[in-house]
Design a protein around this motif. Structure first.
Motif, PDB file in Angstrom:
ATOM      1  N   ALA A  95       0.853  -1.110  -0.093  1.00 33.29           N
ATOM      2  CA  ALA A  95      -0.048   0.085   0.064  1.00 33.29           C
ATOM      3  C   ALA A  95       0.874   1.258   0.008  1.00 33.29           C
ATOM      4  CB  ALA A  95      -1.020   0.106   1.220  1.00 33.29           C
ATOM      5  N   GLN A  96       1.897   1.255   0.719  1.00 30.78           N
ATOM      6  CA  GLN A  96       2.803   2.253   0.834  1.00 30.78           C
ATOM      7  C   GLN A  96       3.606   2.515  -0.395  1.00 30.78           C
ATOM      8  OE1 GLN A  96       6.007   2.002   3.479  1.00 30.78           O
ATOM      9  NE2 GLN A  96       5.444   3.341   4.986  1.00 30.78           N
ATOM     10  N   ALA A  97       3.861   1.418  -1.130  1.00 24.79           N
ATOM     11  CA  ALA A  97       4.691   1.644  -2.468  1.00 24.79           C
ATOM     12  C   ALA A  97       3.941   2.075  -3.503  1.00 24.79           C
ATOM     13  CB  ALA A  97       5.577   0.723  -2.676  1.00 24.79           C
ATOM     14  N   HIS A  98       2.549   1.789  -3.198  1.00 24.53           N
ATOM     15  CA  HIS A  98       1.517   2.078  -4.511  1.00 24.53           C
ATOM     16  C   HIS A  98       1.630   3.382  -4.968  1.00 24.53           C
ATOM     17  CE1 HIS A  98      -1.794   0.535  -6.675  1.00 24.53           C
ATOM     18  NE2 HIS A  98      -2.445   1.544  -6.640  1.00 24.53           N
ATOM     19  N   LYS A 136      11.724   3.608   0.165  1.00 25.51           N
ATOM     20  CA  LYS A 136      13.043   3.178  -0.379  1.00 25.51           C
ATOM     21  C   LYS A 136      12.751   2.387  -1.674  1.00 25.51           C
ATOM     22  CE  LYS A 136      16.543   1.420   1.570  1.00 25.51           C
ATOM     23  NZ  LYS A 136      17.456   0.706   2.188  1.00 25.51           N
ATOM     24  N   GLU A 137      13.756   2.619  -2.721  1.00 29.52           N
ATOM     25  CA  GLU A 137      13.264   1.824  -3.918  1.00 29.52           C
ATOM     26  C   GLU A 137      13.413   0.422  -3.670  1.00 29.52           C
ATOM     27  OE1 GLU A 137      14.052   3.146  -7.717  1.00 29.52           O
ATOM     28  OE2 GLU A 137      15.777   1.716  -8.096  1.00 29.52           O
ATOM     29  N   GLU A 138      13.879  -0.217  -2.821  1.00 34.99           N
ATOM     30  CA  GLU A 138      13.916  -1.701  -2.391  1.00 34.99           C
ATOM     31  C   GLU A 138      12.608  -1.981  -1.913  1.00 34.99           C
ATOM     32  OE1 GLU A 138      16.555  -2.725   0.742  1.00 34.99           O
ATOM     33  OE2 GLU A 138      17.207  -4.505  -0.186  1.00 34.99           O
ATOM     34  N   SER A 139      11.863  -1.108  -1.363  1.00 38.25           N
ATOM     35  CA  SER A 139      10.561  -1.708  -0.969  1.00 38.25           C
ATOM     36  C   SER A 139       9.529  -1.562  -1.965  1.00 38.25           C
ATOM     37  CB  SER A 139      10.038  -1.026   0.304  1.00 38.25           C
ATOM     38  OG  SER A 139      10.820   0.211   0.247  1.00 38.25           O
ATOM     39  N   ARG A 140       9.735  -0.516  -2.997  1.00 41.27           N
ATOM     40  CA  ARG A 140       9.053  -0.533  -4.036  1.00 41.27           C
ATOM     41  C   ARG A 140       9.428  -1.701  -4.792  1.00 41.27           C
ATOM     42  NH1 ARG A 140       9.321   3.489  -9.370  1.00 41.27           N
ATOM     43  NH2 ARG A 140       7.447   2.817 -10.174  1.00 41.27           N
ATOM     44  N   ASN A 266       9.513  -2.391 -17.554  1.00 38.12           N
ATOM     45  CA  ASN A 266       9.764  -1.031 -16.706  1.00 38.12           C
ATOM     46  C   ASN A 266       9.330  -1.335 -15.161  1.00 38.12           C
ATOM     47  OD1 ASN A 266      10.412   0.325 -18.968  1.00 38.12           O
ATOM     48  ND2 ASN A 266       8.451   1.396 -19.260  1.00 38.12           N
ATOM     49  N   GLY A 267       8.547  -2.202 -14.794  1.00 34.96           N
ATOM     50  CA  GLY A 267       7.938  -2.432 -13.318  1.00 34.96           C
ATOM     51  C   GLY A 267       7.158  -1.330 -13.319  1.00 34.96           C
TER      52      GLY A 267
END
Lengths: 277, 534
Positions: A95-98, A136-140, A266-267
């Protein structure tokens, strides 16, 4: 896409245009083997590649025991050689990375800033306050992998069985789909435990085998037409491409147990899909 | 089975001496036993007689040894003989059909002499696709090993069928039901049959449209005529210039027929910019979108190809140069629209290419917002329109001459490209970090995902493999429909007013009375004045 027959699998999905350079695939063959040894995994497969602006992430997944569906571990690498374990994807994380949009940068420690307006009530005065969250990009990356697995990971019907204990295991008796079956979306399942089971009528349920049909098929995916099904390479390889996650390609050689999927893209989710079909 | 029979036969003579009529009965009984049919409707007697007749006709040297074999062979033959009425349906017709199509690629159909082939080989514009496949593989792209050969053979057929001066594998566009392989070709001068014919049908259509307009005028009681006048149509660029510089052929798979795409019109490019759509894989499929796109999928494909080419065809700096002669002539016009290969190009080291975007330049013209590469003034009207507009023009001042649209000139470095939101438009990297001496520079477009340029020191290749969709950081939303036409002129005669209140009426009445009184007074004064005058 199994680490052992990487070359064969890459050739099968070559219709999408993406692949690995000889250097990368050679490196992956070595490093995935070592990854399996070091992490004591039973099976490792290359999940795909997420293209960033400055660098690309190579993603591998593996399972330690017989259970194939739930206990998956994800790893990423920037150079095809050194692998890092990714934390498990929780709903909060997703939800956060969304909220993050735009391209991946290619640096796992990069932090996206996201500003939200938060209403604060203090007695009479209600004012909105800007709250900045750093993601952080890692969590994304973790969230994106989980989302793609949830919406676009595909297996053919019968490739996995559920045993009486509830474990999902590889079906060693799977000999591939017949060509007629391979043309139907109902022969392919979302390989994810998180989807709600759709309510099926008794008539439909009568034909189902509880050991095989424990997953949702692609048949009723919304929007209709979010998959592209084609036979390629002279009709010998079945290719399923997700239009929701452009870059996800599933292949299956009918009448053989060969199947797999790879994501090279692209993700980013294709949110414009309803306008495009 | 036959062993039993053999033993039966051997036993029978030994059943003991019997009277002759009894013996006959026994033989008859034995024969009856042998004639008993089993489930398949076959009796041992038949089997044995068939077996013996075969032995007698073939006379094998070791009859006793091969007796068992012959017997079982006979039985197998009998089992396989009949075809079942319910046969398994034939599958894989598609696979065989495709294999048959591909077979035509591999058979050398040209029955010409070897000498003429030698001459052709020297001049043939056929690209070395296997070389390209190798190059792009270094960049992490994959054409497929077998597929590259097939595409190469398909391109050979294209080159053989048309008088081409230049031919290049442009790339591949994925679709939902099929994919397009795209070849970019240039015909030898004057040998293109269809380029001249291209103008024909359009003119006819215009004439037809004129006729249709004339017809209703004869009838009485005309419905109100629409005052809408479409904006002036921007003429498409001539074959060989601007967005129509090359001709494109597509085919859905290697071995299928190459289909020539129609030339692109500015209107199509403008419409294609406003929509976002996936291809289906059928060139004749209608494109149902909002805002509407005029034409079939072949037109949309051509428009997207023009846009992608204009955006992503790049080359290392100074690989191309402006041709000198034309440069001088066109200095007045400002933009030079052609460039040629620089014979003195010495190559740029790959590390430098991978370091800086300023070492890369666009070598395809930018498409202006108008949908053309070279701007034309559309405000010059045709005669008919001028007549019609004379009245209007008197009323309002003549429009200012539109400002010519200017795009970046040819051979502009990539470092000047606009960013997409916050992301840079290009990603450049080395294909190998382990062996940088022999690595290639790989340039990836972030604006058109799937567009790659791979360069070694002296040569470069550009390819596009993707969905033919431009990247946009925000979600697409179709433009709002235009405001509806006003149904009636708005004014005080038509618009409804509120009823006046009593106070207002009284106030008005009072005002009127005052005015009347004042007028009377005035009149009175005037009369007085008149009287005075008298």
């Amino acid at each position: 896409m199994e680490a052992e027959n990487l070359q064969l699998s890459l050739d099968a999905v070559s219709g999408s245009g993406h692949g690995l350079s000889p250097e990368q695939s050679a490196a992956l063959r070595t490093s995935l083997l070592l990854l399996r040894r070091d992490m004591q995994l039973a099976r490792v497969w290359l999940w795909g590649k997420i293209l960033g602006v400055r660098g690309d992430y190579y993603i591998a997944q593996g399972v330690a025991g017989g259970e194939q569906l739930r206990a998956r571990k994800a790893f990423y690498s920037l150079n095809c050689m050194d692998w890092c374990l990714l934390p498990p994807a929780t709903n909060d994380l997703i939800a956060q990375a969304h909220v993050v949009t735009g391209r991946f940068i290619g640096d796992p420690s990069h932090e996206y800033e996201h500003v939200t307006q938060k209403k604060v009530d203090e007695g009479d005065a209600a004012y909105s306050e800007e709250v900045t969250t750093n993601i952080k990009e890692e969590s994304r990356l973790v969230a994106t992998i989980a989302m793609i697995d949830k919406e676009a990971a595909v297996v053919p019907r019968g490739a996995f069985v559920k045993n009486p204990v509830g474990e999902v295991q590889i079906n060693h008796c799977f000999r591939g789909l017949a060509v007629n079956e391979a043309k139907k979306f109902s022969s392919y399942f979302h390989f994810t435990p998180t989807l709600n089971p759709t309510n099926k009528s008794l008539l439909e349920q009568a034909d189902l085998n509880p050991a095989l049909d424990f997953l949702n098929s692609l048949e009723h995916d919304v929007p209709k037409g979010s998959w592209s099904l084609q036979f390629e390479q002279g009709g010998s390889v079945l290719i399923l491409r997700s239009l929701l996650w452009l870059g996800m390609t599933f292949y299956h050689l009918p009448l053989t147990p060969q199947h797999g999927y790879i994501y090279i893209g692209n993700g980013e989710r294709n949110i414009d899909l309803p306008f495009m079909i | 089975m036959e062993r039993e029979s053999v033993s039966d036969m051997s036993e029978e003579p030994g059943t003991g001496p019997a009277p002759p009529d009894n013996r006959e009965l026994q033989i008859r009984n034995a024969k009856a036993f042998l004639l008993q049919a089993d489930k398949s409707g076959l009796s041992l007697y038949e089997h044995l007689s068939a077996l013996l007749s075969r032995i007698l006709s073939e006379r094998p040297p070791n009859a006793l040894e091969s007796l068992a074999e012959l017997s079982s062979e006979l039985q197998w033959a009998r089992m396989n003989r009949g075809l079942d009425a319910l046969r398994t349906p034939k599958e894989d017709l598609q696979v065989y059909g495709k294999a048959e199509i591909q077979r035509t690629l591999f058979t050398n159909t040209s029955g010409e002499g070897e000498e003429s082939e030698d001459v052709e080989m020297l001049e043939s514009p056929l690209p070395n696709l296997l070389d390209l496949a190798h190059l792009i593989q270094q960049a992490g792209l994959n054409l497929g090993r077998d597929e590259a050969v097939r595409i190469s053979l398909a391109m050979k057929r294209l080159v053989d069928a048309h008088p081409l001066q230049r031919c290049r594998f442009w790339g591949k566009i994925l679709g939902t039901q099929g994919n397009y392989l795209v070849a970019e070709v240039q015909f030898r001068e004057g040998e293109d049959d269809e380029a001249e014919e291209g103008g024909g049908p359009e003119e006819e259509e215009e004439e037809k449209a004129d006729e249709e307009e004339d017809i209703p005028e004869e009838a009485e009681d005309l419905p109100p005529k629409s005052t809408y006048r479409p904006p002036p149509e921007i003429k498409r660029e001539e074959y060989g210039t601007g967005a129509n510089k090359y001709v494109y052929f597509v085919c859905t798979e290697a071995g299928a027929e190459w289909v020539r795409l129609p030339p692109v019109t500015p209107a199509q490019i403008i419409a294609a910019r406003k929509i976002k759509r996936l291809f289906t894989g059928n060139p004749d499929a209608p494109v149902v979108t909002y805002p509407p796109f005029l034409g079939t999928e072949a037109n949309l494909l051509r428009a997207q190809i023009a846009r992608i080419s204009a955006g992503t065809h790049v080359s290392p700096l100074s690989f191309y140069q402006f041709s000198e002669e034309e440069g001088e002539e066109e200095e007045e016009g400002g933009a030079k629209d052609t460039c040629e290969e620089n014979p003195e190009f010495e190559g740029i080291p790959v590390t430098e290419l991978a370091d800086s975007l300023s070492n890369w330049v666009h070598h395809v013209q930018h498409i202006l917002p108008q949908g053309r590469c070279v701007w034309v003034n559309t405000s010059t009207k045709s005669e008919e329109q001028e007549e019609e507009e004379e009245v209007e023009e008197e009323e309002k001042e003549e429009d200012d001459e539109p400002v010519p649209e200017v795009g970046p000139p040819l051979l502009t470095p990539l470092s000047e490209d606009a960013e997409i939101g916050l992301t840079p438009p290009w990603t450049v990297s080395l294909s190998s970090h382990l062996i940088p001496q022999y690595a290639l520079a790989v340039l990836r477009s972030n604006l058109w995902p799937g567009a790659y340029t791979i360069a070694s020191a002296k040569k470069f290749e550009t390819i596009y493999i993707g969905w033919g969709v431009k990247y946009s950081p925000e979600g697409y939303s179709p433009p709002a429909p235009p405001p509806p036409q006003a149904e009636y002129p708005s004014g005080p005669e038509i618009s409804e007013a509120l009823d006046a209140t009593i106070e207002e009426e009284q106030a008005l009445k009072a005002a009127q009375e005052e005015a009347v009184a004042a007028a009377e007074e005035m009149e009175g004064e005037e009369e007085e004045e008149e009287e005075e005058d008298d």
